[in-house]
Design a protein around this motif. Structure first.
Motif, mmCIF file in Angstrom:
data_model
loop_
_atom_site.group_PDB
_atom_site.id
_atom_site.type_symbol
_atom_site.label_atom_id
_atom_site.label_comp_id
_atom_site.label_asym_id
_atom_site.label_seq_id
_atom_site.Cartn_x
_atom_site.Cartn_y
_atom_site.Cartn_z
ATOM 1 N N PHE A 62 0.809 -1.221 0.000
ATOM 2 C CA PHE A 62 0.000 0.000 0.000
ATOM 3 C C PHE A 62 0.842 1.271 0.000
ATOM 4 O O PHE A 62 0.666 2.147 -0.865
ATOM 5 N N ARG A 63 1.725 1.416 0.981
ATOM 6 C CA ARG A 63 2.529 2.641 1.063
ATOM 7 C C ARG A 63 3.737 2.600 0.143
ATOM 8 O O ARG A 63 4.384 3.624 -0.078
ATOM 9 N N PHE A 98 1.723 0.592 -4.355
ATOM 10 C CA PHE A 98 0.569 1.366 -4.806
ATOM 11 C C PHE A 98 0.821 2.875 -4.696
ATOM 12 O O PHE A 98 0.415 3.637 -5.571
ATOM 13 N N MET A 99 1.454 3.314 -3.612
ATOM 14 C CA MET A 99 1.721 4.739 -3.432
ATOM 15 C C MET A 99 2.585 5.265 -4.564
ATOM 16 O O MET A 99 2.278 6.310 -5.172
ATOM 17 N N THR A 106 -4.753 5.010 -1.240
ATOM 18 C CA THR A 106 -4.194 3.858 -0.512
ATOM 19 C C THR A 106 -4.754 3.769 0.904
ATOM 20 O O THR A 106 -4.920 2.667 1.434
#
Length: 318
Positions: A165-166, A169-170, A187
């Motif tokens: 996520f961090r 995707f970020m 996110t």
């Protein structure tokens, strides 16, 4: 900039689409041992796992075995993220982790120890203030086995979520939208929604989603402000590890041989359970981190644009 580290690899939109599918496939593969064990156990007891809710499914196996097999899927997912970054995006693990020249493990341990002490303090404070809500759950041998499983695998679980996520995707959403606030909000919301199937949601109500999304937002902010995942990795590992070791309840996702068991009746969470961490504790942690690491230029780091730096290390696809 941390998000701009994605430019050091191949960053076509279709690579992130394929990469996400590969990571999902890796998680599914990692779930196979748990599924097989749960099916065999249910068959022995004359039950079927079809139609079981997650809370019931978590009690089919012995807690330590259940935790071990459940965490394997996250370990497989983490391996999937690393391999996707390396082979599909030609990006190093360092670039996926931080904008610094090397991973700063001192930052990881600072966040880990700080939140480990604070979160454990909250547990003991609640225990001594409301002892009627707890029973001593400690059994030496199962607890020692829990310690080994938790120390080895929970950091892999939390690292998977942070790198996905961090990290993945970020950076991916950031370079595709040339924005910082879009990946930060996206996110955070997706991270929160990923927990919607947790038993806590059915017991406490959808209000608890404020906590999950707020936690995702907090982790995203410290990642962008600190230009790396180190603080988020440390915080998340401490949060899940100390919780697994100290307290469990029949209605939580982590069923463990912890020291204490919460026997209070789950109700719609109130200020202390949801709103205080998101609106009081997390802002205080942001203040501490900002002073320790001398964060400045908040507006640009959180709301600014992502600009491709003209550097020979960056791969272009024109």
């Amino acid at each position: 900039m941390y998000i701009a580290q994605a430019y050091k690899g191949l960053h076509d939109w279709w690579r992130y689409l394929i990469g996400t599918l590969i990571i999902i496939f890796a998680v599914i593969i990692g779930q196979i041992p748990f599924t097989i064990a749960a099916v065999l156990k249910a068959m022995q007891e004359g039950e079927s796992i079809m139609g079981m809710d997650e809370q019931k499914l978590m009690t089919v196996l012995e807690p330590n075995l259940n935790l071990f097999l459940m965490l394997l899927s996250f370990a497989a997912g983490l391996l999937g993220v690393i391999l996707v970054a390396k082979f599909l995006h030609k990006q190093s693990l360092r670039a996926l982790t931080t904008a610094r020249s090397k991973i700063d493990w001192k930052r990881f341990w600072f966040a880990f120890l700080l939140w480990g002490v604070v979160s454990s303090g909250f547990v003991f404070l609640d225990y001594f203030s409301s002892p009627e809500n707890y029973v001593l759950n400690f059994k030496l041998v199962p607890f020692l086995i829990l310690c080994v499983i938790a120390i080895l695998l929970i950091p892999l679980q939390t690292s998977f979520e942070e790198y996905l996520f961090r990290g993945y995707f970020m950076q991916g959403i950031g370079v595709l939208t040339n924005s910082k606030w879009i990946p930060l909000l996206t996110t955070s919301v997706v991270f929160g929604l990923m927990h919607i199937a947790n038993p806590e949601v059915s017991q406490l109500g959808y209000t608890v989603m404020i906590y999950y999304i707020g936690t995702g937002l907090f982790l995203g902010i410290i990642t962008l402000m600190d230009e790396g995942l180190e603080l988020a990795l440390g915080f998340h590992a401490a949060n899940n590890l100390f919780t697994a070791l100290l307290v469990t309840a029949d209605w939580t996702a982590l069923q463990t041989h912890s020291v204490f068991k919460d026997i209070s009746s789950p109700t719609a969470a109130g200020f202390i359970d949801i709103f205080m961490p998101v609106f009081v504790v997390f802002p205080l942690l942001l203040f501490v981190f900002s002073k320790v690491y001398k964060w400045t230029n908040w507006k640009d780091k959180l709301l600014g644009t992502v600009e491709k730096q003209k550097n020979e290390d960056y791969k272009t696809l024109e």
